[in-house]
Structure formats: structure tokens, C-alpha cells
Write a protein that holds these residues in place. Structure first.
Motif, PDB file in Angstrom:
ATOM      1  N   ALA A 144       0.833  -1.205   0.000  1.00  0.00           N
ATOM      2  CA  ALA A 144       0.000   0.000   0.000  1.00  0.00           C
ATOM      3  C   ALA A 144       0.867   1.253   0.000  1.00  0.00           C
ATOM      4  O   ALA A 144       0.612   2.206  -0.720  1.00  0.00           O
ATOM      5  CB  ALA A 144      -0.908  -0.001   1.221  1.00  0.00           C
ATOM      6  N   ARG A 145       1.913   1.207   0.828  1.00  0.00           N
ATOM      7  CA  ARG A 145       2.777   2.371   0.936  1.00  0.00           C
ATOM      8  C   ARG A 145       3.404   2.728  -0.409  1.00  0.00           C
ATOM      9  O   ARG A 145       3.544   3.889  -0.767  1.00  0.00           O
ATOM     10  CB  ARG A 145       3.879   2.091   1.954  1.00  0.00           C
ATOM     11  N   HIS A 164      -3.966   4.278   6.132  1.00  0.00           N
ATOM     12  CA  HIS A 164      -3.085   4.881   7.136  1.00  0.00           C
ATOM     13  C   HIS A 164      -3.378   4.549   8.590  1.00  0.00           C
ATOM     14  O   HIS A 164      -2.594   4.883   9.457  1.00  0.00           O
ATOM     15  CB  HIS A 164      -3.104   6.405   6.979  1.00  0.00           C
ATOM     16  N   VAL A 165      -4.540   3.944   8.854  1.00  0.00           N
ATOM     17  CA  VAL A 165      -4.894   3.700  10.257  1.00  0.00           C
ATOM     18  C   VAL A 165      -5.185   2.215  10.483  1.00  0.00           C
ATOM     19  O   VAL A 165      -6.070   1.645   9.848  1.00  0.00           O
ATOM     20  CB  VAL A 165      -6.130   4.532  10.682  1.00  0.00           C
ATOM     21  N   GLY A 166      -4.432   1.608  11.383  1.00  0.00           N
ATOM     22  CA  GLY A 166      -4.712   0.231  11.792  1.00  0.00           C
ATOM     23  C   GLY A 166      -5.509   0.247  13.086  1.00  0.00           C
ATOM     24  O   GLY A 166      -5.251   1.066  13.961  1.00  0.00           O
ATOM     25  N   ASP A 224       0.503  -1.383   6.462  1.00  0.00           N
ATOM     26  CA  ASP A 224       1.630  -0.612   6.969  1.00  0.00           C
ATOM     27  C   ASP A 224       1.205   0.802   7.381  1.00  0.00           C
ATOM     28  O   ASP A 224       1.703   1.789   6.850  1.00  0.00           O
ATOM     29  CB  ASP A 224       2.727  -0.540   5.906  1.00  0.00           C
ATOM     30  N   PRO A 225       0.264   0.890   8.313  1.00  0.00           N
ATOM     31  CA  PRO A 225      -0.317   2.189   8.657  1.00  0.00           C
ATOM     32  C   PRO A 225       0.652   3.070   9.440  1.00  0.00           C
ATOM     33  O   PRO A 225       1.546   2.569  10.112  1.00  0.00           O
ATOM     34  CB  PRO A 225      -1.505   1.809   9.543  1.00  0.00           C
ATOM     35  N   ASP A 226       0.463   4.362   9.328  1.00  0.00           N
ATOM     36  CA  ASP A 226       1.252   5.313  10.114  1.00  0.00           C
ATOM     37  C   ASP A 226       0.688   5.468  11.513  1.00  0.00           C
ATOM     38  O   ASP A 226       1.360   5.933  12.417  1.00  0.00           O
ATOM     39  CB  ASP A 226       1.244   6.676   9.419  1.00  0.00           C
ATOM     40  N   HIS A 228       7.079   1.426  16.963  1.00  0.00           N
ATOM     41  CA  HIS A 228       8.223   2.297  17.209  1.00  0.00           C
ATOM     42  C   HIS A 228       8.371   3.447  16.202  1.00  0.00           C
ATOM     43  O   HIS A 228       8.883   4.488  16.548  1.00  0.00           O
ATOM     44  CB  HIS A 228       9.511   1.479  17.329  1.00  0.00           C
ATOM     45  N   ASP A 229       7.924   3.280  14.967  1.00  0.00           N
ATOM     46  CA  ASP A 229       7.985   4.439  14.063  1.00  0.00           C
ATOM     47  C   ASP A 229       6.594   4.794  13.510  1.00  0.00           C
ATOM     48  O   ASP A 229       6.460   5.333  12.423  1.00  0.00           O
ATOM     49  CB  ASP A 229       9.005   4.231  12.946  1.00  0.00           C
ATOM     50  N   ARG A 230       5.602   4.497  14.317  1.00  0.00           N
ATOM     51  CA  ARG A 230       4.228   4.901  13.990  1.00  0.00           C
ATOM     52  C   ARG A 230       3.721   5.750  15.138  1.00  0.00           C
ATOM     53  O   ARG A 230       4.396   5.940  16.141  1.00  0.00           O
ATOM     54  CB  ARG A 230       3.327   3.669  13.843  1.00  0.00           C
ATOM     55  N   ALA A 231       2.488   6.233  14.998  1.00  0.00           N
ATOM     56  CA  ALA A 231       1.816   6.887  16.116  1.00  0.00           C
ATOM     57  C   ALA A 231       0.801   5.886  16.649  1.00  0.00           C
ATOM     58  O   ALA A 231      -0.003   5.358  15.883  1.00  0.00           O
ATOM     59  CB  ALA A 231       1.108   8.150  15.641  1.00  0.00           C
ATOM     60  N   VAL A 232       0.878   5.609  17.948  1.00  0.00           N
ATOM     61  CA  VAL A 232      -0.005   4.590  18.526  1.00  0.00           C
ATOM     62  C   VAL A 232      -0.821   5.218  19.654  1.00  0.00           C
ATOM     63  O   VAL A 232      -0.266   5.828  20.562  1.00  0.00           O
ATOM     64  CB  VAL A 232       0.812   3.404  19.084  1.00  0.00           C
TER      65      VAL A 232
END
Ligand code: ADP
Ligand code: MG
Length: 254
Positions: free
Chosen positions: A11-12, A116-118, A191-193, A221-225
Motif C-alpha cells: 500500500a505504501r 493509514h490507520v490500523g 503498513d499504517p502510520d 516504534h515508528d508509527r503513532a499509537v
């Protein structure tokens, strides 16, 4: 270790916007929400509304885990639904990667969410008739990813969450912790952000919950959770805890 594979997304590759990459992943500004306005949801009778959020301003940066804490009914799920574009708040702006969802059509919100959102739910929400792999691959069907790519990515994700030997199992053949791992793998498919998790350990025993939490921390670690929880261990794993009472942020950063 986990992140390497998880970040190679079909997707990315299709999304080209450099702007989205650099924008703040999640920013809610002066968000208020009332359920039941218009009376439709409650049918006929007196016009009842519930104020779920009042003037909420919060954000979550890339690489940050924000815990949302507060008693039942304090507005945690409403915030997560707003971030996922599943609802549009009555007032205020909800920016995901620099796009204000409040100004977008339902179709555009769906598109943004898929890419973008999981989302991770308390009760897993796996489709019972599909294998673990098919559940993980499902978001990629919606993104139009080819079947062979879907299968290989879903298999890789299941390996990464420690379920290499459960690929063809049905949800009912898995333990609660394994089901939540499948759900986490599914949330990562595109692969959501941004990842939102609503009481992700709520159905699990303490040890299993700790494992699931470690996994979420690892993949985040490199996303916003953003994780809603009233579990102390979950909140301890967050970089920042936002406390809600009756839809109001009473502390941010505690
Ligand atoms: P939490 O996740 O912290 O338990 P929620 O965001 O689910 O809180 O709920 C916040 C408030 O909004 C509560 O008063 C709840 O009863 C109300 N609420 C939540 N969902 C709905 C809905 N679909 N319709 C009407 N009221 C709702
Ligand atoms: Mg809730």
C-alpha cells in the motif's frame, strides 16, 4: 527486528505524498462530540443527546505511544473512532497526517483509514470463517493488492507476531492472546502510520496481555499509537498518558 518486514507495504508503495509522511500523524483540536443529535439514533420521543467529548485537544507524534485513560464512559472509544474516521465529531478538527477528516466525505475517510490507520479492538473482531492468514490479508483486498502479494505479506506478518505455525488456523482454534496477535498483524497489513487500539488487553489474562502489549510497543516504534485502556500495565508502557473524565482531558503527560 519486527519492524523491518512490517514496513514493506504494498500500500505504501502506491501512496506518493511526501506531505503525509512529514505531517503530525494525529492531532485533535477542540473536539467536542454529542451522540444522538437529530434524534435519529434514539428513535422518536424526547430529543436525547449524550455529550461524549468536550473541547478535547491532543496529539500523537510518530514513534509515540499515547495512552488514553479514564473510567468507562469517559470518551476513550469516541476519540479512537474519530481518529479512525469512523465518526465525525460535532465540533473541532481531527487531523490524520495533516488531513482534517471533518472536512472529508465518508468515502474519503474510509480511504484514508484503509491506507493509514490500523485498528485493534478489545474483542479482536476476526472473521470466524477465515483463517488467520485470510483475516490478516483482508485489508489488502480492499486496497486492491494482488492475491499472491496478500498471501506472502500476511504470512510474513503472522511470522513476525510469532504465529508462523498458526497461519491456516481458524480464530476458534486460537487462544485469546493468539487471536489478538492475529488482529495486530491485520492492523499492520497496510503498513499504517497510525494505530489505534481500544482496550487491547481487556480480554486477556495478565501474562498474555503483557505479551500483546510488548508486541504493540514493538510494532509502534515508528508509527503513532493511541491505546485506550484502564489497565495500569498498558498505561505504564505508554510514552504519555492522557486522562479523561466525562469527555474532558483532565491531564496530558502524567
Ligand atoms: P469509553 O470508551 O471511555 O468507555 P465512550 O467513548 O464509549 O467511552 O463513551 C463516551 C460517552 O458517549 C458515554 O456516555 C457513552 O454512553 C456515550 N456513547 C458512546 N457511544 C454512543 C452511541 N453510539 N450512542 C450514544 N451514546 C454513546
Ligand atoms: Mg470504550
Amino acid at each position: 527486528m519486527i519492524q523491518r518486514v512490517l514496513r514493506q507495504s504494498p500500500a505504501r508503495a502506491e501512496s506518493s505524498s511526501g506531505r503525509a509522511e512529514s505531517a503530525v500523524p494525529v492531532r485533535l483540536e477542540n473536539v467536542s462530540h454529542e451522540y444522538g443529535t437529530g434524534g435519529g439514533r434514539f428513535g422518536s420521543g424526547p430529543d436525547r443527546t449524550v455529550t461524549a467529548l468536550r473541547d478535547v485537544t491532543i496529539s500523537c507524534a510518530r514513534g509515540e505511544i499515547v495512552g488514553l485513560e479514564g473510567p468507562s464512559g469517559s470518551g476513550k472509544s469516541t476519540i479512537l473512532h474519530a481518529i479512525a474516521g469512523l465518526l465525525v465529531p460535532t465540533d473541532g478538527s481531527v487531523e490524520v497526517l495533516g488531513t482534517n477528516l471533518a472536512t472529508r466525505s465518508s468515502r474519503e475517510r474510509t480511504r484514508l483509514r484503509r491506507r493509514h490507520v490500523g485498528i485493534v479492538f478489545q474483542r479482536f473482531h476476526l472473521l470466524p470463517s477465515l483463517s488467520a492468514r485470510a483475516n490478516v490479508a483482508l485489508p489488502l483486498v480492499q486496497l486492491g493488492v494482488a492475491r499472491s502479494k496478500r498471501r506472502s505479506r500476511a504470512t510474513a506478518l503472522l511470522e513476525q507476531v510469532g504465529l508462523a505455525d498458526r497461519v491456516t488456523h481458524l480464530p476458534r482454534e486460537l487462544s485469546g492472546g493468539e487471536r489478538q496477535r492475529v488482529a495486530i498483524a491485520r492492523s499492520l497489513a497496510a503498513d499504517p502510520d497510525v494505530i489505534v487500539a481500544d482496550e487491547p488487553t481487556g480480554e486477556l489474562d495478565t501474562a498474555t496481555g503483557t505479551d500483546v502489549l510488548e508486541l504493540l510497543t514493538d510494532v509502534g516504534h515508528d508509527r503513532a499509537v493511541v491505546i485506550a485502556s484502564h489497565d495500569d500495565d498498558t498505561l505504564a508502557a505508554a510514552d504519555r498518558v492522557v486522562t479523561l473524565r466525562d469527555g474532558v482531558v483532565v491531564s496530558d503527560g502524567g
